[in-house]
Design a protein around this motif. Structure first.
Motif, PDB file in Angstrom:
ATOM      1  N   LEU A 137      43.627  68.895 -25.284  1.00  0.00           N
ATOM      2  CA  LEU A 137      43.981  67.484 -25.197  1.00  0.00           C
ATOM      3  C   LEU A 137      45.167  67.231 -26.109  1.00  0.00           C
ATOM      4  O   LEU A 137      45.297  67.900 -27.120  1.00  0.00           O
ATOM      5  N   GLU A 138      45.967  66.249 -25.765  1.00  0.00           N
ATOM      6  CA  GLU A 138      46.977  65.828 -26.735  1.00  0.00           C
ATOM      7  C   GLU A 138      46.490  64.517 -27.346  1.00  0.00           C
ATOM      8  O   GLU A 138      46.499  63.477 -26.701  1.00  0.00           O
ATOM      9  N   VAL A 139      45.960  64.600 -28.564  1.00  0.00           N
ATOM     10  CA  VAL A 139      45.420  63.386 -29.190  1.00  0.00           C
ATOM     11  C   VAL A 139      46.243  63.029 -30.417  1.00  0.00           C
ATOM     12  O   VAL A 139      46.793  63.895 -31.089  1.00  0.00           O
ATOM     13  N   ASP A 140      46.304  61.733 -30.689  1.00  0.00           N
ATOM     14  CA  ASP A 140      46.942  61.300 -31.927  1.00  0.00           C
ATOM     15  C   ASP A 140      45.945  61.562 -33.056  1.00  0.00           C
ATOM     16  O   ASP A 140      44.749  61.354 -32.880  1.00  0.00           O
ATOM     17  N   PRO A 141      46.433  62.052 -34.201  1.00  0.00           N
ATOM     18  CA  PRO A 141      45.505  62.368 -35.298  1.00  0.00           C
ATOM     19  C   PRO A 141      44.657  61.167 -35.717  1.00  0.00           C
ATOM     20  O   PRO A 141      43.568  61.333 -36.256  1.00  0.00           O
ATOM     21  N   THR A 142      45.166  59.998 -35.461  1.00  0.00           N
ATOM     22  CA  THR A 142      44.415  58.814 -35.886  1.00  0.00           C
ATOM     23  C   THR A 142      43.106  58.673 -35.114  1.00  0.00           C
ATOM     24  O   THR A 142      42.284  57.839 -35.448  1.00  0.00           O
ATOM     25  N   LEU A 165      43.916  65.394 -40.358  1.00  0.00           N
ATOM     26  CA  LEU A 165      45.071  65.827 -39.572  1.00  0.00           C
ATOM     27  C   LEU A 165      44.844  67.239 -39.049  1.00  0.00           C
ATOM     28  O   LEU A 165      45.215  67.580 -37.932  1.00  0.00           O
ATOM     29  N   ARG A 176      41.256  77.683 -42.024  1.00  0.00           N
ATOM     30  CA  ARG A 176      41.553  76.252 -42.201  1.00  0.00           C
ATOM     31  C   ARG A 176      40.552  75.668 -43.171  1.00  0.00           C
ATOM     32  O   ARG A 176      39.352  75.758 -42.965  1.00  0.00           O
ATOM     33  N   ARG A 214      51.236  77.945 -32.969  1.00  0.00           N
ATOM     34  CA  ARG A 214      50.898  77.732 -31.564  1.00  0.00           C
ATOM     35  C   ARG A 214      52.024  78.209 -30.659  1.00  0.00           C
ATOM     36  O   ARG A 214      53.182  77.906 -30.896  1.00  0.00           O
ATOM     37  N   ARG A 231      55.018  61.194 -35.752  1.00  0.00           N
ATOM     38  CA  ARG A 231      53.603  61.577 -35.598  1.00  0.00           C
ATOM     39  C   ARG A 231      53.074  62.096 -36.928  1.00  0.00           C
ATOM     40  O   ARG A 231      53.817  62.662 -37.715  1.00  0.00           O
ATOM     41  N   LEU A 232      51.771  61.912 -37.148  1.00  0.00           N
ATOM     42  CA  LEU A 232      51.209  62.366 -38.421  1.00  0.00           C
ATOM     43  C   LEU A 232      51.121  63.889 -38.499  1.00  0.00           C
ATOM     44  O   LEU A 232      51.103  64.459 -39.583  1.00  0.00           O
ATOM     45  N   VAL A 233      51.003  64.550 -37.355  1.00  0.00           N
ATOM     46  CA  VAL A 233      51.092  66.015 -37.335  1.00  0.00           C
ATOM     47  C   VAL A 233      52.015  66.400 -36.184  1.00  0.00           C
ATOM     48  O   VAL A 233      52.194  65.643 -35.236  1.00  0.00           O
ATOM     49  N   ASN A 260      50.074  74.765 -36.462  1.00  0.00           N
ATOM     50  CA  ASN A 260      50.898  74.184 -35.397  1.00  0.00           C
ATOM     51  C   ASN A 260      52.148  75.024 -35.156  1.00  0.00           C
ATOM     52  O   ASN A 260      52.597  75.192 -34.036  1.00  0.00           O
ATOM     53  N   ARG A 286      53.155  68.838 -32.945  1.00  0.00           N
ATOM     54  CA  ARG A 286      52.471  69.620 -31.901  1.00  0.00           C
ATOM     55  C   ARG A 286      52.712  71.109 -32.133  1.00  0.00           C
ATOM     56  O   ARG A 286      51.797  71.913 -32.066  1.00  0.00           O
ATOM     57  N   GLU A 326      48.648  54.954 -42.442  1.00  0.00           N
ATOM     58  CA  GLU A 326      49.393  55.585 -41.345  1.00  0.00           C
ATOM     59  C   GLU A 326      50.886  55.234 -41.433  1.00  0.00           C
ATOM     60  O   GLU A 326      51.760  56.106 -41.319  1.00  0.00           O
ATOM     61  N   CYS A 358      42.364  67.240 -36.203  1.00  0.00           N
ATOM     62  CA  CYS A 358      43.020  66.795 -34.971  1.00  0.00           C
ATOM     63  C   CYS A 358      43.658  67.983 -34.253  1.00  0.00           C
ATOM     64  O   CYS A 358      43.551  68.116 -33.028  1.00  0.00           O
ATOM     65  N   GLY A 359      44.292  68.863 -35.027  1.00  0.00           N
ATOM     66  CA  GLY A 359      44.913  70.045 -34.425  1.00  0.00           C
ATOM     67  C   GLY A 359      43.882  70.912 -33.726  1.00  0.00           C
ATOM     68  O   GLY A 359      44.107  71.424 -32.627  1.00  0.00           O
ATOM     69  N   PRO A 381      40.327  56.167 -43.986  1.00  0.00           N
ATOM     70  CA  PRO A 381      41.788  55.984 -43.842  1.00  0.00           C
ATOM     71  C   PRO A 381      42.182  54.658 -43.188  1.00  0.00           C
ATOM     72  O   PRO A 381      43.330  54.252 -43.303  1.00  0.00           O
ATOM     73  N   ARG A 382      41.252  54.003 -42.492  1.00  0.00           N
ATOM     74  CA  ARG A 382      41.582  52.730 -41.855  1.00  0.00           C
ATOM     75  C   ARG A 382      41.255  51.525 -42.741  1.00  0.00           C
ATOM     76  O   ARG A 382      41.218  50.401 -42.264  1.00  0.00           O
ATOM     77  N   TRP A 390      40.598  58.915 -37.536  1.00  0.00           N
ATOM     78  CA  TRP A 390      40.484  57.738 -38.398  1.00  0.00           C
ATOM     79  C   TRP A 390      39.755  56.597 -37.684  1.00  0.00           C
ATOM     80  O   TRP A 390      38.997  55.855 -38.291  1.00  0.00           O
ATOM     81  N   ASP A 391      40.031  56.490 -36.390  1.00  0.00           N
ATOM     82  CA  ASP A 391      39.438  55.380 -35.644  1.00  0.00           C
ATOM     83  C   ASP A 391      37.988  55.660 -35.264  1.00  0.00           C
ATOM     84  O   ASP A 391      37.253  54.752 -34.884  1.00  0.00           O
ATOM     85  N   GLU A 445      42.831  69.375 -30.455  1.00  0.00           N
ATOM     86  CA  GLU A 445      43.847  69.603 -29.423  1.00  0.00           C
ATOM     87  C   GLU A 445      43.689  71.001 -28.823  1.00  0.00           C
ATOM     88  O   GLU A 445      43.747  71.176 -27.613  1.00  0.00           O
TER      89      GLU A 445
END
Ligand SMILES: Cc1cc2nc3c(=O)[nH]c(=O)nc-3n(C[C@H](O)[C@H](O)[C@H](O)COP(=O)(O)OP(=O)(O)OC[C@H]3O[C@@H](n4cnc5c(N)ncnc54)[C@H](O)[C@@H]3O)c2cc1C
Lengths: 84, 580
Positions: free
Chosen positions: A58-63, A46, B486, B405, B434-436, B402, B438, B243, A49-50, B185-186, A66-67, A53
């Motif tokens: 970019l605005e990406v989903d944290p997954t 997670l 981080r 930001r 959302r998992l995190v 976040n 913005r 998720e 992902c930040g 995680p998947r 994972w994917d 971004e």
């Protein structure tokens, strides 16, 4: 993101992040080592992902992390997302 | 999706008042939930069967089902306050019945046909459990070893879950299981195991856990040995188990504050009762300046938890995309504050806080003190389940970048609208989770604006000064957070910083509730802004400033005593009790 950024450059950036987060040596893994095997748990994904971004605007989903569970796949995922 | 209408506050909470009236006066031995019976059952570690049956007959479970799936859940504040009504009477009953809300929630997040099926199950009143934790793996859900083989014709589950609330008595369980041996995680999926569908011989149990809190609960282990259910039991897409769980936890975490609040209500009630009657050589605690200070501070702590509860549930409706952070802040600070309140009141009540049973203790109803120590033990569970305090602090640490930001803060009126007494919501938008986040929490980012807004010449100096103090702390924290590296394993300093952020967030919640509800906080608490001054001074004190001032604690205690004497709960929210 800079239009011309290649997958290799993104890979190098990701390697730097992984080393910084996990306090691991750069020679302890390759770009095909699953991120989960690097002692980095799912919460860390997670955070990564930040950083993605911020770095690539970019605005990406944290997954996305994972994917695309290796650095090689993730770099490709980021590159594709940036082109969209 | 969500709608903010006006003038419906009281109407929205009508079912909550009806539920309170149905449950009756707990001091009455014939009530649906009577305190003396609760205490006796707890001493025997016996499950509250009759109480659960009555609550199910009332139909509380209908408020667990979103209206879109045929239930009564529109505004989540309604079931939350219903759970609070249960928990003020008997925490065990609240946790045992409310567990179905948690067990079902993954299906609402996943949506589709599994949600329809879950709605049917919940509607029957059969308990639904949530099987996440496994023995020895605790909070680390990604290491779950229970497996699910997802076939075209069937799903086969093998493994075990422990300790699980309602493990034995549940009709069905939402089980987190490994569906891919490659890890990552998947690799986890969720399966709805309906015990009516699986072969009974394939499901075994581990004995009831003897526990310090929630003694009567059906806390036990479950084992699946080749339990087979149909292919349509997968909750959400294959590999999306973690998720969906993480998103569901963003909703259940604020929901558990209803449990904390119920326990806190009970604690205050006992303390205010005890303080009003002479006790041997002491005389009345209400006449002792030291005791008055402690009691006033306890009231402030209770109101802080109530503010967190309101912000948590309203944020779930209004800003679901911020819940990754907001839910962690609420779930850390709420139980932490409730634990503190119990510790302080235990000291104040002395020996009486440790009395068990229903024997007469002086002038009070026989079961009063037995109920206090039961609530003290039970409520400590909240900080453990559904993500423990350390896990929540870890999430806050991860979210700090976040929050840092740069981002525009919406106008004050927009940030406050969901907290207004006349706000009303039609549904929870689970697709926006959302998992995190913005940009972290807008409520937290609005803190400086809140501080400026209360410095309006009408608000008391005590409240404004404490607000300014907390505002400066927030600015200092942001600077400190900038320097945090981080890391995947944050160091202890980062956890300490997260704790302070949570306290500052608590201050922001109190300010927001005040600004959104200044004219609608019911008397006697609403007669002045003394509650705000007390909560802010208390928060500032926990951050290192001076203790709550004696006149402030005194004035708040007086207001609380008046509310209590009128038969009302000590609350900032108007119309949720039968008496209001
Ligand atoms: C009354 C009760 C009811 C429950 N009901 C259910 C239920 O219905 N369903 C269900 O699935 N589970 C249930 N549980 C289990 C509950 O969810 C777990 O207790 C919880 O997940 C914490 O796990 P643990 O107790 O093993 O503690 P652990 O996760 O092992 O944590 C122990 C300690 O380790 C440290 N720690 C943990 N994680 C970290 C981290 N990331 N960083 C630093 N330190 C860390 C902390 O100090 C923490 O306090 C229930 C528990 C109780 C007590």
């Amino acid at each position: 993101m800079p239009v011309q950024l290649t997958a290799t450059e993104i890979e190098q950036w990701l390697v730097g992040r992984v080393v910084a987060y996990g306090k691991i040596q750069a020679d302890a893994f390759t770009i095909d080592t699953p991120l989960a095997e690097l002692g980095l748990d799912s919460v860390y994904a997670l955070t990564l992902c930040g950083d993605i971004e911020d770095e690539f605007q970019l605005e990406v989903d944290p997954t996305i992390v994972w994917d695309h569970p290796t650095i090689r796949e993730l770099a490709e995922g980021i590159r594709q997302r940036a082109e969209e | 999706m969500t709608a903010v209408a006006t003038g419906v506050g009281a109407g929205t909470l009508a079912p909550v008042r009806a539920f309170d009236a149905f449950l009756g006066d707990p001091a009455d031995d014939d009530a649906v939930i009577s305190t003396s019976r609760s205490v006796l059952l707890d001493e025997r570690s016996a499950f509250p069967d009759d109480e659960i049956t009555a609550v199910t007959a009332f139909g509380l479970q209908r408020w667990y089902i979103p209206a879109a799936h045929g239930g009564a859940l529109t505004d989540a504040l309604v079931p939350l306050l219903m759970i609070r009504h249960l928990a003020r009477r008997d925490f065990t009953v609240a946790a045992a019945h409310g567990k179905t809300f948690l067990g079902a929630i993954c299906a609402w997040v996943a949506d589709g046909s599994i949600a329809t099926r879950m709605a049917g199950l919940v509607e029957t009143g059969g308990p639904v459990s949530w099987g996440l934790t496994e023995r020895g793996r605790g909070s680390d859900l990604s290491r779950s070893a229970t497996t699910a083989q997802l076939g075209a014709d069937a799903v086969r589950v093998d493994g075990g879950k422990w300790p699980i609330n309602n493990a034995v008595r549940c009709r069905a369980m939402t089980v987190l299981a490994r569906s891919d041996e490659r890890g990552g995680p998947r690799s986890l999926s969720l399966v709805l195991v309906d015990k009516d569908e699986a072969e009974p011989a394939t499901i075994g149990y581990e004995p009831k856990v003897a526990s310090h809190g929630l003694r009567g609960a059906n806390l036990a282990g479950i084992r699946f040995e080749g339990s087979v259910v149909g292919p349509d039991t997968v909750v959400g897409p294959e590999g999306h188990g973690l998720e969906i769980v993480l998103k569901s936890l963003q909703l259940t975490r604020p929901f558990t504050t209803g449990l904390s609040m119920g326990a806190v209500d009970r604690a205050l009630q006992t303390a205010l009762d005890a303080a009003a009657v002479p006790d041997g050589a002491h005389g009345r605690l209400l006449d002792s300046p030291t005791a008055r200070r402690s009691l006033g501070v306890a009231v402030a702590d209770a109101l802080l938890v109530e503010c967190l509860m309101l912000v948590g549930v309203r944020s779930a409706h209004a800003v679901p995309a911020e819940m990754a952070l907001v839910s962690a802040l609420v779930k850390f600070l709420g139980p932490d504050t409730a634990d503190l309140l119990f510790r302080d009141l235990t000291r104040l009540l002395g020996a009486r806080a440790l009395v068990v049973g229903t024997e007469t203790s002086g002038a009070l109803h026989p079961s009063a003190f037995g109920a206090f120590q039961k609530a003290a033990r039970d409520s400590r569970v909240v900080g453990i389940f559904d993500g423990n305090s350390v896990v929540n602090l870890n999430m806050i640490v991860n979210e700090l970048p976040n929050q840092l930001r740069p981002a525009p803060t919406p106008p004050l009126a927009e940030v406050l609208a969901p907290l207004r007494a006349d706000a009303h919501f039609d549904a929870l938008d689970t697709t926006a989770l959302r998992l995190v986040t913005r940009h972290g929490s807008r409520l937290l980012r609005s803190l400086p604006a809140f501080v400026d807004a209360v410095d309006d010449g009408r608000t008391s100096r005590a409240a404004v000064d404490a607000a300014r103090w907390i505002g400066r702390e927030y600015t200092a924290l942001l600077v400190e957070a900038e320097t945090l590296p981080r890391q995947s394993q944050p160091d202890p300093l980062a956890f300490h910083l997260a704790e302070r952020f949570a306290l500052v967030f608590g201050g922001a919640c109190a300010l927001a509730v005040h600004l959104a509800r200044a004219d609608s906080v019911p008397g006697p608490l609403g007669d002045s802004d003394v509650w705000l001054a007390a909560v802010l001074q208390r928060v500032a004190n926990r951050l290192g400033a001076d203790p709550v001032q004696a006149p402030v604690a005194d004035a708040l205690l007086d207001a609380a005593v008046r509310a209590h004497a009128a038969g009302s709960a000590v609350t900032l929210l108007g119309s949720w009790t039968a008496r209001s």
